[in-house]
Design a protein around this motif. Structure first.
Motif, PDB file in Angstrom:
ATOM      1  N   GLY A  90      12.516  21.892  21.686  1.00 52.42           N
ATOM      2  CA  GLY A  90      11.907  23.184  21.382  1.00 52.42           C
ATOM      3  C   GLY A  90      10.833  23.077  20.315  1.00 52.42           C
ATOM      4  N   SER A  91       9.721  23.786  20.534  1.00 56.67           N
ATOM      5  CA  SER A  91       8.620  23.753  19.574  1.00 56.67           C
ATOM      6  C   SER A  91       8.000  25.140  19.427  1.00 56.67           C
ATOM      7  CB  SER A  91       7.551  22.757  20.014  1.00 56.67           C
ATOM      8  OG  SER A  91       6.939  23.174  21.222  1.00 56.67           O
ATOM      9  N   THR A  92       7.293  25.324  18.335  1.00 59.57           N
ATOM     10  CA  THR A  92       6.569  26.566  18.089  1.00 59.57           C
ATOM     11  C   THR A  92       5.370  26.260  17.195  1.00 59.57           C
ATOM     12  OG1 THR A  92       6.694  28.815  17.170  1.00 59.57           O
ATOM     13  CG2 THR A  92       8.035  27.134  16.110  1.00 59.57           C
ATOM     14  N   ASP A  93       4.302  27.019  17.377  1.00 60.60           N
ATOM     15  CA  ASP A  93       3.115  26.860  16.531  1.00 60.60           C
ATOM     16  C   ASP A  93       3.146  27.794  15.327  1.00 60.60           C
ATOM     17  OD1 ASP A  93       2.018  24.947  18.223  1.00 60.60           O
ATOM     18  OD2 ASP A  93       0.995  26.451  19.454  1.00 60.60           O
ATOM     19  N   SER A  94       4.155  28.658  15.267  1.00 57.59           N
ATOM     20  CA  SER A  94       4.150  29.696  14.233  1.00 57.59           C
ATOM     21  C   SER A  94       4.955  29.328  12.994  1.00 57.59           C
ATOM     22  CB  SER A  94       4.670  31.010  14.812  1.00 57.59           C
ATOM     23  OG  SER A  94       6.000  30.874  15.283  1.00 57.59           O
ATOM     24  N   VAL A  95       5.620  28.167  12.993  1.00 58.55           N
ATOM     25  CA  VAL A  95       6.443  27.752  11.861  1.00 58.55           C
ATOM     26  C   VAL A  95       6.122  26.295  11.530  1.00 58.55           C
ATOM     27  CG1 VAL A  95       8.790  27.444  10.984  1.00 58.55           C
ATOM     28  CG2 VAL A  95       8.290  29.336  12.545  1.00 58.55           C
ATOM     29  N   VAL A  96       5.987  26.002  10.256  1.00 56.75           N
ATOM     30  CA  VAL A  96       5.749  24.636   9.802  1.00 56.75           C
ATOM     31  C   VAL A  96       7.062  23.853   9.866  1.00 56.75           C
ATOM     32  CG1 VAL A  96       5.069  23.211   7.828  1.00 56.75           C
ATOM     33  CG2 VAL A  96       3.880  25.369   8.283  1.00 56.75           C
ATOM     34  N   PRO A  97       7.061  22.629  10.397  1.00 54.52           N
ATOM     35  CA  PRO A  97       8.289  21.838  10.424  1.00 54.52           C
ATOM     36  C   PRO A  97       8.960  21.770   9.057  1.00 54.52           C
ATOM     37  CG  PRO A  97       6.607  20.756  11.730  1.00 54.52           C
ATOM     38  CD  PRO A  97       5.934  21.920  11.047  1.00 54.52           C
ATOM     39  N   GLY A  98      10.265  21.954   9.065  1.00 50.66           N
ATOM     40  CA  GLY A  98      11.040  21.952   7.829  1.00 50.66           C
ATOM     41  C   GLY A  98      11.234  23.316   7.222  1.00 50.66           C
ATOM     42  N   SER A  99      10.479  24.325   7.721  1.00 48.97           N
ATOM     43  CA  SER A  99      10.584  25.685   7.177  1.00 48.97           C
ATOM     44  C   SER A  99      11.635  26.499   7.928  1.00 48.97           C
ATOM     45  CB  SER A  99       9.232  26.402   7.281  1.00 48.97           C
ATOM     46  OG  SER A  99       8.242  25.715   6.554  1.00 48.97           O
ATOM     47  N   LEU A 100      12.132  27.543   7.269  1.00 52.70           N
ATOM     48  CA  LEU A 100      13.068  28.451   7.910  1.00 52.70           C
ATOM     49  C   LEU A 100      12.350  29.271   8.980  1.00 52.70           C
ATOM     50  CD1 LEU A 100      15.053  29.669   4.757  1.00 52.70           C
ATOM     51  CD2 LEU A 100      15.822  28.031   6.488  1.00 52.70           C
ATOM     52  N   VAL A 101      13.073  29.576  10.055  1.00 50.81           N
ATOM     53  CA  VAL A 101      12.479  30.227  11.228  1.00 50.81           C
ATOM     54  C   VAL A 101      12.787  31.717  11.228  1.00 50.81           C
ATOM     55  CG1 VAL A 101      12.397  30.251  13.749  1.00 50.81           C
ATOM     56  CG2 VAL A 101      12.731  28.089  12.528  1.00 50.81           C
TER      57      VAL A 101
END
Length: 343
Positions: A199-210
């Motif tokens: 799963g991926s998203t462009d709206s959250v930086v890796p390591g950040s809370l979703v």
């Protein structure tokens, strides 16, 4: 030689009509939180995905989210599996809990979940655990045709009661013959399964809370032959089951696990998803149905297919990736030529 030159020249000017593709797009027709303490089969309004890592009596992938589509309404079912040539699969699910789990878009080695004292332990280099997409396998009396979101968690042992490898439907990988391997206990069994997608998203930086409402997208890697075969079998049967899972640790128990940073996803029963269908798990799938050598999809295998293939092959176009390994090479030409010559 003159014939080959003439054919090549025709291919360059043929105005090739590449394959006619069936596009299937739909929300899940069924979704089931596969967790031993879920007693409301098919009616939960969110589906958590978490692990009970190395906890006796529980699967490592303790909480799995299984989703279903009835594909036969759009894609004709009942054909031989080699008639289904899947070209793209994309799934998206919407996060229902807010700022609880950390986004990780990369695969983690199984050894990163071993005890730190284990000689084979490998440290996880980034925060969080990915959400992964797998096909599903079956045990006891369950099957693709018979199992649905309202089925019991298991028909094989007394219910309830913790037990490993208990669930009738489980996240799985498959060998070249289509035989399933249950990956639910991949940590204790030291398996390293490759997911169909992460799963991926462009709206959250890796390591950040979703944040809640974030759309997580799963672009399926169809370069894996076992994955292509899984979807072909499902389309032939007219029913597709997939499993969303995570090894984000939590403590098990009624209510969906205690502690831990793990995602919950909207189910179709959620009141918000009822009013906003875009919150439900969705799939988009492109498939060409027919003889493999019928590359232009007109239901005939003839010189037009030959010209279309040769034109694409000469350009290095992935349209000519006849064996589906995501490369265009001489093996594609030889395979196509052999198939074409059999008609």
């Amino acid at each position: 030689m003159k014939t080959r030159v003439a054919v090549a020249a025709l291919a360059m000017t043929c105005g090739c009509s590449f394959a006619q593709v069936t596009h299937y797009a739909a929300p899940a027709s069924g979704d089931r939180w596969m967790y031993p303490f879920n007693f409301s089969n098919g009616f939960e309004i969110t589906a958590p995905t978490f692990g009970a890592i190395l906890q006796s009596g529980f699967d490592d992938r303790d909480s799995q989210f299984v989703v279903t589509w009835e594909t036969g309404t759009v894609v004709p079912s009942g054909l031989d599996v080699d008639r289904y040539h899947v070209q793209r699969v994309s799934l998206r699910a919407t996060v229902a809990n807010d700022m609880v789990w950390r986004y990780d878009p990369t695969p983690d080695p199984t050894a990163s979940l071993y005890p730190s004292t284990d000689p084979q332990y490998v440290a996880d280099t980034d925060p969080g655990r990915p959400v992964e997409l797998f096909g599903v396998g079956y045990r006891n009396a369950a099957s693709s045709a018979s199992w649905n979101e309202y089925a019991s968690f298991s028909t094989g042992v007394p219910d309830p009661g913790p037990a490993e490898k208990w669930r009738d439907v489980f996240a799985a990988t498959f060998d070249s013959a289509g035989v399933a391997t249950d990956i639910s206990n991949q940590v204790r069994e030291r398996l390293n399964p490759v997911a169909m997608a992460i799963g991926s998203t462009d709206s959250v930086v890796p390591g950040s809370l979703v944040p809640a409402g974030t759309e997580i997208v799963f672009e399926v890697d169809l370069c894996q032959p076992q994955t292509r075969a899984y979807f072909a079998r499902a389309l032939s049967e007219g029913r597709l089951h997939l499993s969303l899972t995570s090894l984000e640790p939590a403590s098990g128990g009624p209510g969906g696990g205690a502690g831990g940073e793990y995602p919950r996803f909207f189910t179709k029963e959620n009141p918000e998803a009822s009013s906003d269908p875009s919150l439900r798990v969705q799939i988009e799938l492109d498939v060409r149905v027919g003889e493999h050598a019928d590359v232009n999809g007109d239901t005939l295998v003839d010189i037009l297919d030959f010209l279309d293939f040769i034109g694409a092959f000469g350009d290095g176009d992935l349209f000519a990736d006849y064996d589906g390994n995501c490369e265009v090479d001489i093996l594609d030409f030889l395979d196509f030529f052999a198939d074409f010559g059999s008609y």
